[in-house]
Write a protein that holds these residues in place. Structure first.
Motif, PDB file in Angstrom:
ATOM      1  N   GLN A  19       0.844  -1.207   0.000  1.00  0.00           N
ATOM      2  CA  GLN A  19       0.000   0.000   0.000  1.00  0.00           C
ATOM      3  C   GLN A  19       0.880   1.258   0.000  1.00  0.00           C
ATOM      4  OE1 GLN A  19      -2.501  -0.937   3.429  1.00  0.00           O
ATOM      5  NE2 GLN A  19      -4.208  -1.423   2.055  1.00  0.00           N
ATOM      6  N   GLU A  32      -9.829   9.039  -3.065  1.00  0.00           N
ATOM      7  CA  GLU A  32      -9.607   7.870  -3.922  1.00  0.00           C
ATOM      8  C   GLU A  32      -9.045   6.716  -3.105  1.00  0.00           C
ATOM      9  OE1 GLU A  32      -7.268   8.710  -7.415  1.00  0.00           O
ATOM     10  OE2 GLU A  32      -8.586  10.343  -8.012  1.00  0.00           O
ATOM     11  N   TRP A  33      -8.069   7.057  -2.252  1.00  0.00           N
ATOM     12  CA  TRP A  33      -7.435   5.993  -1.471  1.00  0.00           C
ATOM     13  C   TRP A  33      -8.433   5.352  -0.502  1.00  0.00           C
ATOM     14  CZ3 TRP A  33      -3.866   2.787  -2.237  1.00  0.00           C
ATOM     15  CH2 TRP A  33      -3.449   1.958  -1.190  1.00  0.00           C
ATOM     16  N   VAL A  36     -10.676   2.747  -2.135  1.00  0.00           N
ATOM     17  CA  VAL A  36     -10.172   1.403  -2.475  1.00  0.00           C
ATOM     18  C   VAL A  36      -9.563   0.683  -1.280  1.00  0.00           C
ATOM     19  CG1 VAL A  36      -9.784   1.928  -4.905  1.00  0.00           C
ATOM     20  CG2 VAL A  36      -7.910   2.244  -3.279  1.00  0.00           C
ATOM     21  N   SER A  37      -9.304   1.425  -0.211  1.00  0.00           N
ATOM     22  CA  SER A  37      -8.713   0.794   0.968  1.00  0.00           C
ATOM     23  C   SER A  37      -9.603   1.112   2.168  1.00  0.00           C
ATOM     24  CB  SER A  37      -7.289   1.335   1.168  1.00  0.00           C
ATOM     25  OG  SER A  37      -6.776   0.867   2.385  1.00  0.00           O
ATOM     26  N   ASP A  43      -8.990  -4.955   4.061  1.00  0.00           N
ATOM     27  CA  ASP A  43      -7.766  -5.031   3.253  1.00  0.00           C
ATOM     28  C   ASP A  43      -7.090  -6.390   3.479  1.00  0.00           C
ATOM     29  OD1 ASP A  43      -8.360  -2.500   2.512  1.00  0.00           O
ATOM     30  OD2 ASP A  43      -6.672  -1.524   3.512  1.00  0.00           O
ATOM     31  N   SER A  46      -8.784  -9.072   1.543  1.00  0.00           N
ATOM     32  CA  SER A  46      -8.388  -9.037   0.128  1.00  0.00           C
ATOM     33  C   SER A  46      -7.026  -9.693  -0.038  1.00  0.00           C
ATOM     34  CB  SER A  46      -8.300  -7.598  -0.378  1.00  0.00           C
ATOM     35  OG  SER A  46      -9.556  -7.004  -0.324  1.00  0.00           O
ATOM     36  N   SER A  56      -9.980  -3.094  -2.035  1.00  0.00           N
ATOM     37  CA  SER A  56     -11.104  -3.673  -2.768  1.00  0.00           C
ATOM     38  C   SER A  56     -11.889  -2.575  -3.465  1.00  0.00           C
ATOM     39  CB  SER A  56     -12.011  -4.469  -1.826  1.00  0.00           C
ATOM     40  OG  SER A  56     -12.223  -3.764  -0.628  1.00  0.00           O
ATOM     41  N   VAL A  57     -12.745  -2.989  -4.399  1.00  0.00           N
ATOM     42  CA  VAL A  57     -13.538  -2.005  -5.152  1.00  0.00           C
ATOM     43  C   VAL A  57     -14.951  -1.965  -4.570  1.00  0.00           C
ATOM     44  CG1 VAL A  57     -14.587  -1.485  -7.382  1.00  0.00           C
ATOM     45  CG2 VAL A  57     -12.246  -2.292  -7.269  1.00  0.00           C
TER      46      VAL A  57
END
Ligand code: MEV
Length: 435
Positions: A19, A32-33, A36-37, A43, A46, A56-57
């Motif tokens: 990461q 944004e971060w 996804v996290s 996490d 994943s 993950s999305v």
């Protein structure tokens, strides 16, 4: 703006290091971060599930409500990024429920795993054929739990490929609650040496087939035309609306380009449910499209017909919808039931077994298709889509909470769908105007 250029050993780094590397290389803004996290626990999940994981999305998850499937009221979790899909499913569910709902069926969960043998002699082929029971016992010994649950070996078929002469051994296994990929591949690898020694050939490879042709599910509904008459624009009675739906179905059967979009609409529903439960969307999609093309011509997966005598009274007729496709979905195994998001989706569904889940997916696919065709033959789908587009513009213009709905409605009223329009409306709204 930057694209990642990560070290070659990226996959070998620990999750936190990965990461950090990524953040140093891409400099994502916080929103944004965070998208996804989502947090250390997820996490880490994943990281267990895939290599090179960083997060993950968050695909939107919604619930399509009000389904009546085989007499059971159900609400269906759907993970999908396309705005109008869940709204359309709920809309169709309400119409179909008032007409008695959907009825469904599913085959036993029998899948095929294939072993490809080269240089197998004719005598070797016969030895394999004659040893079916022994091969079956071997395959079952590799999966004792499957056998205990009533599944296991269901037979084998042999065929020669016409050009390479490869001997294909198709082994059928009932995988019960699983999607089956792991069980099938383990069974194939267990019987592979025995197949080689019996056939005198060499195994080139062995892998499950995603075709899942023996594992199909289907759904149908029957709607009195009287129940359709309120759904079209003024002046379009139930009989005309049903005629158009049947014609749309015929067009899809005649025109491949249309059939592809017709089936895409079906998969809007099915894939959203498959993803929400964390089943394998690619396997289900591949099988569905291969089934649609089984005659050599790509065909629609659903069809609509009229039943009853039109001469007596058109309103006494019924519109019948039906769908059938392979649906290899599991209720246990792999990511299904492992990831908490998958368990949540199964909980909303009342923890169905694999067969029931396949039947629900078929029902949803048909309802989704019905909603799309209904919208198209009564004026188009764009009206519904634009509502969501307006909400997105409002969000991009900075609206939050209740403002989003108010700005979106005002944008839709003007008919000018732009971020500037939304920003102007938002500004006026915040200054105390009506927008
Ligand atoms: C859009 O995602 C799906 C539709 O195009 C399906 C169809 O045309 O049947 C509306």
């Amino acid at each position: 703006m930057s694209s990642a250029c990560l070290p070659e050993n990226f996959r070998k780094l620990g999750l936190r290091q990965r990461q950090d590397e990524l953040r140093d290389s891409c400099h994502p803004p916080p929103e944004e971060w965070e998208a996804v996290s989502p947090g250390a626990d997820l996490d880490e999940l994943s990281d267990i599930m895939v290599e090179g994981a960083i997060g993950s999305v968050p695909v939107p998850l919604g619930i399509a409500t009000g389904f009546l499937i085989d007499g059971q009221r159900l609400d269906l979790p759907m993970a999908v990024e396309e705005p109008s899909v869940i709204a359309a499913a709920t809309y169709a569910a309400g119409i179909l429920r008032r007409g008695g709902g959907l009825s469904t069926w599913a085959h036993e969960p029998v899948m095929t795993v294939q072993v490809f043998l080269e240089d197998a002699s004719a005598a070797g082929e016969k030895r394999v054929r004659d040893s079916e029971a022994r091969i079956g016992a071997l395959a079952d010994r590799a999966q004792p739990k499957m056998k205990e649950r009533g599944g296991g070996f269901r037979g084998l078929e042999l065929r020669r490929l016409p050009h390479s002469g490869i001997l294909v051994v198709d082994i059928r296994i009932d995988v019960r609650e699983a999607m089956g990929a792991n069980a099938l591949n383990t069974a194939a690898e267990t019987v592979r040496p025995e197949l080689e020694s019996l056939s005198g050939g060499r195994a080139v490879m062995s892998i499950l087939s995603n075709a899942a042709r023996q594992r199909r599910a289907g759904a149908r509904f029957s709607l009195p035309l009287s129940g359709l008459s309120a759904l079209g624009p003024r002046g379009m009675g139930g009989a005309e609306l049903a005629r158009r739906i049947v014609l749309a179905s015929r067009i899809a059967a005649e025109d491949e380009q249309r059939a592809i979009t017709h089936n895409k609409g079906i998969m809007n529903g099915i894939s959203a449910l498959v993803l929400a439960t964390m089943n394998d969307t690619r396997a289900v999609e591949a099988a569905a499209h291969a089934w649609a093309a089984r005659s050599g011509r790509y065909q629609p997966l659903s069809a609509y017909t009229l039943r009853g005598a039109a001469e007596e009274s058109p309103e006494g007729q019924t519109l019948e919808g039906a769908i059938e496709l392979p649906l290899a979905v599991g209720s246990l195994g792999g990511s299904v039931g492992f990831h908490p998001a998958s368990r949540f989706a199964l909980r909303v569904l009342g923890f169905p077994d694999a067969g029931r889940l396949a039947r629900i997916a078929a029902a949803l696919g048909l309802a989704q298709n019905f909603a799309a065709v209904l919208a198209m033959v009564t004026g188009g789908i764009q009206r519904g889509h634009m509502r969501y587009h307006a909400a997105r513009l409002a969000y991009q213009a900075g609206a939050r909470g209740e403002e989003i709905r108010r700005v979106a409605e005002a944008v839709a009223e003007t008919g000018r769908y732009s971020r500037e329009e939304a920003a102007g409306i938002l500004e006026r709204l915040r200054k105390g105007g009506s927008g």
